[in-house]
Design an enzyme around this catalytic site. Structure first.
Site, PDB file in Angstrom:
ATOM      1  N   LYS A   1       3.997  48.722 -37.228  1.00 24.33           N
ATOM      2  CA  LYS A   1       5.318  49.341 -37.126  1.00 24.33           C
ATOM      3  C   LYS A   1       6.293  48.760 -38.145  1.00 24.33           C
ATOM      4  O   LYS A   1       7.318  49.379 -38.451  1.00 24.33           O
ATOM      5  CB  LYS A   1       5.865  49.189 -35.712  1.00 24.33           C
ATOM      6  CG  LYS A   1       5.170  50.060 -34.663  1.00 24.33           C
ATOM      7  CD  LYS A   1       5.833  49.879 -33.300  1.00 24.33           C
ATOM      8  CE  LYS A   1       5.307  50.889 -32.269  1.00 24.33           C
ATOM      9  NZ  LYS A   1       3.989  50.537 -31.749  1.00 24.33           N
TER      10      LYS A   1
ATOM     11  N   SER B   1       8.432  48.231 -28.625  1.00 28.34           N
ATOM     12  CA  SER B   1       7.289  48.766 -29.375  1.00 28.34           C
ATOM     13  C   SER B   1       6.969  50.182 -28.911  1.00 28.34           C
ATOM     14  O   SER B   1       5.808  50.575 -28.780  1.00 28.34           O
ATOM     15  CB  SER B   1       6.061  47.858 -29.204  1.00 28.34           C
ATOM     16  OG  SER B   1       5.155  48.017 -30.250  1.00 28.34           O
TER      17      SER B   1
ATOM     18  N   SER C   1       0.488  46.967 -33.197  1.00 28.54           N
ATOM     19  CA  SER C   1       1.862  47.414 -33.426  1.00 28.54           C
ATOM     20  C   SER C   1       2.596  46.665 -34.521  1.00 28.54           C
ATOM     21  O   SER C   1       3.732  47.025 -34.838  1.00 28.54           O
ATOM     22  CB  SER C   1       2.664  47.331 -32.119  1.00 28.54           C
ATOM     23  OG  SER C   1       2.230  48.313 -31.210  1.00 28.54           O
TER      24      SER C   1
END
Length: 487
Positions: free
Chosen positions: A175, A230, A172
């Site tokens: 991101k 997240s 993640s």
């Protein structure tokens, strides 16, 4: 593999016991651990996925759907199957299990990697140029990550690194690139009513903030869901607003190119494991540095807790529930305190990636970026603990080391650093990148040889001159001044 598969944020190491405050179901040792029984998926059914997926995190109070219940019942079985799948498309992956029953060999980085930012950054192993009186780096028994990098967030000077350009699954932390790409497009006050199609295609086991179909959310709420929890549901909703996941992935890849992040290949917008999806500690630092130029990015990534819109009550009003940032250097945990001066940025964890983390912290006028990818120790919050040690070292050593390279600027500032660097053209005085000659450190640790570097003075002078061209000053949130030092 669909390009719209989802991502998760926090995964406990294999065999570890979940000791959080929430009720949890314990999966088998060595599989995907600790799926909270109080969490669930959105009402949209997840798309089919491979067995490589992330743990499932959804806020308390979210009604469980049938699909989510079935998913929880089959986690252990699917996870066991994942152990049989070889990560064929990952650079530098572990060797196959030996027939003699011994554990697989640890993965090794490629012998030659990208040289963007300086020749020596493409050399395997630890790279550091210690001056007299400089503190030693923590040893390999303490820093177990496959790849890490410590850099000055403003000047871009790299203070030390290990396998900075090793292309590894990012989880993640990708991101950050998603935010770099999409965040500037929509005002935070804009609202969006979520359609079922917006939530389709997320990978099973994705981390979720708890977005519901047919309810409206502000862009501000959605970005809090991305950074704090997240939430892949928030990522997919924003991607839908941006023209869909395929269009967003394409734009993310273009944005990576613009940032000279040549190690990165984007397959999903949220970092969920997918064949061929890779980045590097170097590139993740570029994404963080670029994002921190944006005041909204700084706000979201530094927020420790917030209230998030929930369902409508009988009176028609929207309830709210609390969400906490899963960046443990920001929010803390039972075995780790918030790091003094921390102000973001993003954490992640998947089966292929292990734990990943990029953080920014300030001490006095100095701002450092630290990225850690895939620590080898099976210890709770290992990535954060190793990042904290690198921050401690970086703040103590920042004036006592010769930089081993730099974080390059985007194409708009210095052209295509990636093309020349990838071909081995970087690292000379003309390019303004530090050159270094690696030698073996006389003090070898049990974890392997550490490399000491001699840095060419002339090249460093040029590096400093070039760094001034991309020097940035931007305020980190006030919260960094209020955090107490660790004891």
């Amino acid at each position: 593999m669909s390009s719209s598969m989802g991502s998760g944020s926090i995964r406990r190491s294999a065999g570890a016991l979940f000791r959080g405050v929430m009720s949890a179901t314990r999966a088998r040792t060595g599989t995907f651990t600790d799926v909270p029984t109080t969490y669930t998926a959105p009402t949209a059914s997840p798309a089919p996925t491979t067995a490589r997926r992330e743990d499932h995190h959804v806020p308390p109070g979210t009604p469980r759907s049938g699909a989510a219940t079935a998913s929880l019942r089959t986690v252990a079985a699917l996870a066991s199957s994942a152990l049989l799948v070889s990560p064929l498309l990952l650079a530098g992956t572990a060797a196959a299990d030996p027939k003699d029953g011994n554990p697989p060999k640890a993965p090794v980085p490629p012998a030659k990697m990208s040289q963007v930012g300086g020749d020596v950054l493409g050399t395997p192993g630890v790279q550091v140029g210690l001056r007299g009186g400089a503190p030693k780096l923590p040893g390999p028994d303490t820093l177990t990550a496959r790849s890490w990098i410590v850099s000055d967030a403003e000047s871009g000077k790299v203070l030390a690194s290990k396998n900075a350009h090793w292309r590894l699954p990012p989880a993640s932390t990708l991101k950050m690139l998603f935010a770099d790409t999409v965040l500037p497009k929509f005002p935070k006050s804009k609202t969006h009513t979520v359609k079922p199609a917006d939530l389709a295609g997320m990978g099973e086991g994705s981390s979720l903030v708890g977005i519901k179909e047919n309810l409206s959310y502000s862009v501000h709420d959605l970005w809090l869901g991305v950074f704090l929890r997240s939430g892949n549901d928030a990522v997919h909703t924003l991607s839908a607003m941006n023209g869909g996941t395929a269009a967003t992935v394409k734009e993310m890849q273009q944005r990576a190119k613009e940032l000279n992040a040549t190690d990165t290949h984007v397959v999903t917008p949220d970092g969920y494991d997918a064949p061929g999806q890779v980045s590097s500690a170097y590139d993740l630092s570029l994404f963080a540095r670029a994002g921190l130029q944006n005041a909204d990015f700084r706000e979201y990534c530094s927020t420790a807790s917030a209230q998030f819109p929930g369902d409508k009550g009988k009176d028609g009003k929207r309830a709210k529930f609390g969400i906490q940032n899963t960046n443990r250097l920001l929010s803390g945990d039972y075995d780790i305190k918030p790091y003094p001066g921390i102000a973001g940025v993003k954490n992640g964890s998947t089966t292929n990636a292990g734990s990943t983390f990029t953080g920014v912290a300030q001490r006095g006028d100095r701002k450092l970026l630290v990225t850690v990818m895939h620590p080898e120790k099976q210890e709770h919050n290992q990535a954060y603990k190793e990042a904290a040690k690198l921050f401690d070292w970086g703040f103590a050593a920042s004036e006592k080391v010769e930089p081993v390279g730099r974080l390059v600027g985007p194409l708009s500032e210095e052209g295509d650093a990636g093309a020349a660097g990838g071909a081995g053209g970087h690292g000379n005085a003309k390019d303004g990148h530090a050159t270094a000659q690696a030698g073996m450190d006389s003090a070898k640790s049990s974890g392997g040889a550490w490399t000491a570097l001699g840095i060419t003075v002339g090249a460093l002078l040029v590096l400093g001159a070039v760094a001034l061209g991309v020097h940035r000053r931007w305020p980190l949130p006030e919260l960094v001044r209020g955090r107490r030092p660790r004891r």
